[in-house]
Structure formats: structure tokens, C-alpha cells
Enzyme design. Sequence first.
Site, PDB file in Angstrom:
ATOM      1  N   SER A   1       0.846  -1.189   0.000  1.00 40.64           N
ATOM      2  CA  SER A   1       0.000   0.000   0.000  1.00 40.64           C
ATOM      3  C   SER A   1       0.879   1.236   0.000  1.00 40.64           C
ATOM      4  O   SER A   1       2.035   1.203   0.419  1.00 40.64           O
ATOM      5  CB  SER A   1      -0.886   0.013   1.245  1.00 40.64           C
ATOM      6  OG  SER A   1      -0.118   0.336   2.395  1.00 40.64           O
ATOM      7  N   ASP A   2       0.323   2.343  -0.479  1.00 36.68           N
ATOM      8  CA  ASP A   2       0.972   3.619  -0.225  1.00 36.68           C
ATOM      9  C   ASP A   2       0.901   3.882   1.274  1.00 36.68           C
ATOM     10  O   ASP A   2       0.136   3.235   1.996  1.00 36.68           O
ATOM     11  CB  ASP A   2       0.288   4.729  -1.024  1.00 36.68           C
ATOM     12  CG  ASP A   2       1.232   5.898  -1.310  1.00 36.68           C
ATOM     13  OD1 ASP A   2       2.249   6.042  -0.609  1.00 36.68           O
ATOM     14  OD2 ASP A   2       0.938   6.671  -2.246  1.00 36.68           O
ATOM     15  N   TRP A   3       1.684   4.844   1.736  1.00 44.77           N
ATOM     16  CA  TRP A   3       1.947   5.002   3.165  1.00 44.77           C
ATOM     17  C   TRP A   3       0.781   5.702   3.872  1.00 44.77           C
ATOM     18  O   TRP A   3       0.646   6.909   3.847  1.00 44.77           O
ATOM     19  CB  TRP A   3       3.243   5.789   3.342  1.00 44.77           C
ATOM     20  CG  TRP A   3       4.488   4.966   3.473  1.00 44.77           C
ATOM     21  CD1 TRP A   3       5.419   5.073   4.465  1.00 44.77           C
ATOM     22  CD2 TRP A   3       4.959   3.914   2.609  1.00 44.77           C
ATOM     23  NE1 TRP A   3       6.434   4.146   4.283  1.00 44.77           N
ATOM     24  CE2 TRP A   3       6.185   3.421   3.153  1.00 44.77           C
ATOM     25  CE3 TRP A   3       4.485   3.322   1.465  1.00 44.77           C
ATOM     26  CZ2 TRP A   3       6.923   2.402   2.575  1.00 44.77           C
ATOM     27  CZ3 TRP A   3       5.212   2.290   0.863  1.00 44.77           C
ATOM     28  CH2 TRP A   3       6.412   1.844   1.419  1.00 44.77           C
TER      29      TRP A   3
END
Length: 798
Positions: A276-278
Amino acid sequence: MNIKTTALAIMTSMITINATAQSNAPQLRADNIDEVMAAMTIQEKAQLLVGGGNEGFVGSGAMFGNQKSLVPGAAGITVAIPRLGIPATVLTDGPAGVRIDPRRDGDPNTYYATGFPVGTCLACTWNTDLVRKVGEAIGNETLEYGCDVILGPGMNIHRSPLCGRNFEYYSEDPVVTGRIAIAATQGIQSQGVGVSAKHFAVNSQENCRTKVDERVSQRALREIYLRGFEMVVREADPWTVMASYNSVNGKFSMHNHDMLTTILRDEWGFKGIVVSDWIGKRKPITTISEVEAGNDIMMPGFPEQAQDIVDGVNNGTLDIKLVDRNVRRVLEYIVKTPNFKKHNASKPDLEAHAQVTRQSSTEGMVLLKTAMFTGADGQTSPTLPFRNLKTVALFGVNSYDFMSGGLGSGCVNVPYVVDMVTGLKNVGVSTTPLLTDIYQKYVQYAKAKLKADRIPGMWFLDMGQPKLEEIEITEYCVAHEIGDADAAIITIGRQAGEGIDRQIDGEFNLSRTEQDMIFRVSDAFHAQNKPVIVIINSGSVIETASWRDRADAILCAWQPGEEGGNSVADVLTGKANPSGKLTMTWPIAATDHPSTKNFTRDYDLYTYRLLREHADGIPGDDFTNHEEDIYVGYRYFDTFGKEVAYPFGYGLSYTTFEYGKPTVKQNGETITVSLTVKNTGSVSGKEVVQVYVAAPEGAVEKPAKELKGFAKTHELKPGESETLQISMQRRDLASFNEAQSAWVVDEGVYTFMTGANIADIRGTATLKIAGMTEKVNDVMKPLVELKCKRQHSANNEN
């Protein structure tokens, strides 16, 4: 549930287990993943699917050992499980170089990384061999600085020139995006480290990126926004793909099974891991839905997420088979990494990589204009390259504070940035002393003031080089410089970055101060028969139509990395012949892009409240309707006959090229266009040949022509020729038919056009091609009706 109490109980039980089982626990190898998985507890499996980037982790401390990053300043880590021989792995920000802390407490060494050209500059080289070489250098620094994955390449489409992160991305065209990303991925991964192709998908705006729903037709999604990712997955085997923050057609990417599994894995054959993106937990996304969708690692990782997985398995809401599926993928990734292989890192060769940066940036710079100029001596010649210039008057703050890259996670902590003063000095050109003194003192003052005035929460200003405000240059100041200068150089700088999109006024358009500077300088210097050159130091497109006639030469230098000033000087003096070409259209006005109508915007307070109270959501904030459909960039401007400032594929050279008549042949599924290019000028240079294809009429309407391939010559000497062969697959000619849920190649005669840009076609060839249909899954339908642009509305265009 008290998470801290639960975590303590889990850690206590695990310490007991470790004490009795450590001696006979299997140690991870590439050939015993099944054995290791059989020995893992559910707590260990859960933690492996959650990054170790935050304090207070279930997996930190006694349970799995110290989970702090092995490399200070890196973006994140996967969790180590020492009892099973599973090491932590390190993911570092990119994509224009390795982003880590340059200094460490108690360590006299420095860890600066090379600042390579931003994505727009690299793509504008159209040179996949060169991009692969840059990738090798980036991969080497990733390896030698103890990291396993660099978070790039950035592959989102330039839907709008206002997107804040366009500098990280390659193009408005999916074929350019795919080809450049393939080369970058192959170069980086040749060094034994991985990439993370991002942001999957349709992350085409920064404002409200964590909540916006990108509403897009299935066709535009497949043909424009997913195509580049499909190419890199099929041809370059990226280790990881990063799921974007945004929602696509009503569902967030991070828990979108249709995107992460049905399309990415089942259709394209992706074998790596999805991260996932952060971000942390957010509604309506649940940890369980992310695991089920095929999001293998949640970054940066929070203790609640690991606990969610444990609870989900225990209460039956999460199938252990899906957990095991994701765990297996993560272990298959880990055994490939340098940290698993215990790589003995050594300091990278930053001097050698600086030379790679200097070469690649000069080749990506785009010469937009070089007019014939008659000097005071009565001789007429092209403004560029310089001839016998000794001293220049250097205007513009960014001549003295040259920007190597953008803001946010995409910036690099570089050892230095060569400004224009230094770059010109290195080629024997001096700058007028008073003007230089004024600007250098102002830059010193402005940086100190910016630091003192820092607004809390503006985190991205700490990640990169903010744009300093331009200063007014009076007629008197300009007049003072004319006598000592042979020419004037004006640098126009633009900065952008993560988390915020650009505005039209003052960011896409020039400010009044900048316009006044250009007009005053050009009036004064032209009155004395002295040329004016403008350098554009921006990672993104800017407006040029209102002022370009005032300049005798315009060079788009982008944000070219740490060697910027040297690279610009190489081009200005002719040491390097510019061969870059635009990978995006430069419109006359930002509003000429049809996407601008539905792009994120700043509302006045009254309008915002009214929309919030009475509408289903705020356009551009809560949702963005892609009403332009497939007509993104040149597909719109070319098909609808809209005038532009500079067309897609445009770029000048100091020499000229002659194109031979193209031929096109088919061998099985491969179609090859061949032609000979000859340097007909007086200096050596490289040329980019672009192949556009016009398809026969079929069941769905199509753009007037689309880029399907390209190639760049080697450096041709005057009179030298090279025969290029540009290949593509028959499937590459397909359009997506939503009614059939299929890629369809219509049977008929296709016209293959070879050109220097989309508006400069030099030759054509035709080929009759048999039809084909490739069925795919009928997924990712928009939940609302979109008023998509169609060609029959062309007569209504203003």
C-alpha cells in the site's frame, strides 16, 4: 479491546515459545518456504503482512527484535522474525534517486545520494538504453546504501498539467510511460534490488488524494491509465507494485480485488507483491478487505492492522488461506533481497553517477526555440549554441538557486546542486558582477526568511528545495547590465510536489513580476542587438504563448538533477546537442485541456459550503469525473484540431535530419516499421522517430492517431545515416470495447506514420491487418454515468 494489553500477552507467549523452539525452528531459505510457513504462528504471519515503520508495534521489541529501520531516513521496512531467519527488508523513497538521511548521529561519514533527472526529463530523452543506464546507477546506490526496494518508477499519466507530481511521472501517453518504465525497472533490478511501480492506479491529482474517487470509463482506464502498468508487469517483472491512495470507480485501490487480483495477477500475470501507499487504517477500508484483495503489505504499518489479521482468522471473518497466500508472496520477495543475502555494502561511486546524471539530463532537455539573430556586428546566426560569448547578464532567482528536483518523497538529499553561475563559469562564461551579487545575497536572505516563516504542517517544504519568490528587476537595473554583457539569460523556475496540486495563476502561468522581467530585459537587450535566452527550470509544463516571442531561444531544462548548471551550459555552448522531445503537450492555456473542467480546484468559502450542504460531494475533492475519456493530451488536441503552444513529441536540434520512406511488414504477431534517418546538418546529433498509427473505422471511435512505437538514433555525424526498426505487436493496435469487454483489433488497412512530432509527419505506409479479439474480465465499471467526450462534438469546441 485493549491493544496494548493484547500485544503484551502475545509478546509474553512468544518469548516462551522462542525459548523452547528456537533451536529447531527452520531458517528461511529460497527452497524451504513451505517449511517456514508451517512453523509460523498466526501472529508472525500477521506481522509479516504489516510494515514495521511505527513505534509501538506488536512486532517490535521482544517479539521480533528491534524493528527500527536499518537505514536512517528510508521510507519503511518489513518486519524481521529472527527465530525463523527472516530479516527485515528496507524500502526507500525514489524515484529520482535514493532518499535517505545524508548524516547519522555519531557517524562522521555522509550518505548523500545522487540526484538524477526527474521523470519528465528522463522520459524526454526517448532513449531507453540511456534510461536503463540511469536505472543501473540508481539500483547500485539502492544496493550499496543497504536498501532492498526503491519506490519507483512513478507511472501515473499527465492527465492535467496542474498535477503536483507530474515531475515524477513520464508522460501523457501510456506507451511512452510503459517503455520508459520498462527500461528504468530493468536497469534498477539488474543490480539485485527491486522497484515499486506506482501509484496503481489513476493517481492523477494530489489534492484530496486520500479520499477522491476517480470516476473513469472502463475503456479509458484500460487504454490510458493501466496500459503502462500492464506493459511493465508483462515485460519487466517488477518486484513490487504500490497501490494508490485514491478510489477508482467507487472503491479504494488498496482493497480493490478487481484491480489488485483480477487485472494485475489473473490477467497480467504479476508475480510480485503489492504494497500500500503510506497510510494507516481509514474507512471504509478494513485490514481484512486489504488482505482479501491481494494487498500483501500494509505500509508503513500500525499495530492495530496486525491485530486485525489475528482477530479475523480467530473469529472466522478472514480465511487463513488468504493470509497464507500473501505470506508466501512476501517470503518469495524476501529471499530475493540483498538483506536476506547479507550483501556486504560498500560506498557507491557518486562521481561516476554524477556523470551519468549530466549526460542523461542534457539528452532530456528540450530546445523549444532558437531563432536566427543578427548581432551588433551585422552577422546573422542561430541564437544557440553560443558563439564567442564571454559574459552574460543572468536574471531570475533560479539562475542562482537552481532546482535539481521536486518536493516531497520524490526529492533526493544530494551532495550539491550546480547552479547556472557555476555551470557557465565551468565553460568559460562569466556573469555580470553586480547582478550576480544582488541575486546571491537575495537567495541567502530568502532562504533564511523562509526557514523563519515556516508554517507548521508544511512538511513537504522540508523535503526538497522550495521555490523562492521572484524579485522585481527595474529598467534601471537592466540598463546597468547591458554594457558588460554579450547576452541575457533568464531562468524561470517552478516547484511542485507531493500533497498539493498547482494553481493556474502564478504556477502554470507566469507571475506579473516574471512577465515584467522578461519584457524589460528583452526590450533593453534587443535595442542593443543582444540576444535573450530563457531557461525553464521546472519539472512540469508552464505557459509560454504570452512571452515566447520576446525570447530568441528557449530551453526547457526541467529539473535535471544535481549537475543541472553544468548540463545547461553543455547545451548552451553546443558541447551537447539537444535531442530531447516533449512527452506531453504544452497547451496555450491550462484550460485548453478538457480535464481542467473536472480537475481539483480552490473554491471560495461560500461555494464550498453550498456544495457540501446540497451536493453528493465536492467535485475535484470527493470525486473527479474523467469526462474527457480517452482524449487525454495529444489524443484530444490532435483529434479535435485544437491549437497548442508546442505539440507532443516536439523538440529542436542544432542539426537537421532527413527521413527516408518508411516500410511496414508483419511477421506473425510482430509488426515492424523500418526507415532510414540521415543527418543533413553540419554537427553531430541524435533524432527521435515516432510512429503513429491511424486505425480503420470500427465499432468504437478512435483518436485521429496514436503513438505505437519510437526509436532514437545513435549520435549521427554530418552526412551519416542509420536505419531504424520499430516493432510492435498486433495486440498493441487494439482498442478496448466495453460492450464486449474485450481488446479488439479491427480488420482493415492501418496507416503507419513516421514523424518528428505528432504535428510533423514525414512519411506514411499502410498495411492490411487481420482482426483479433481478446476477452478480459468485465470489471471496474463506473458507478455513475459519465458525460464522456466524443468526436461528434468537435464542431462545438470553442
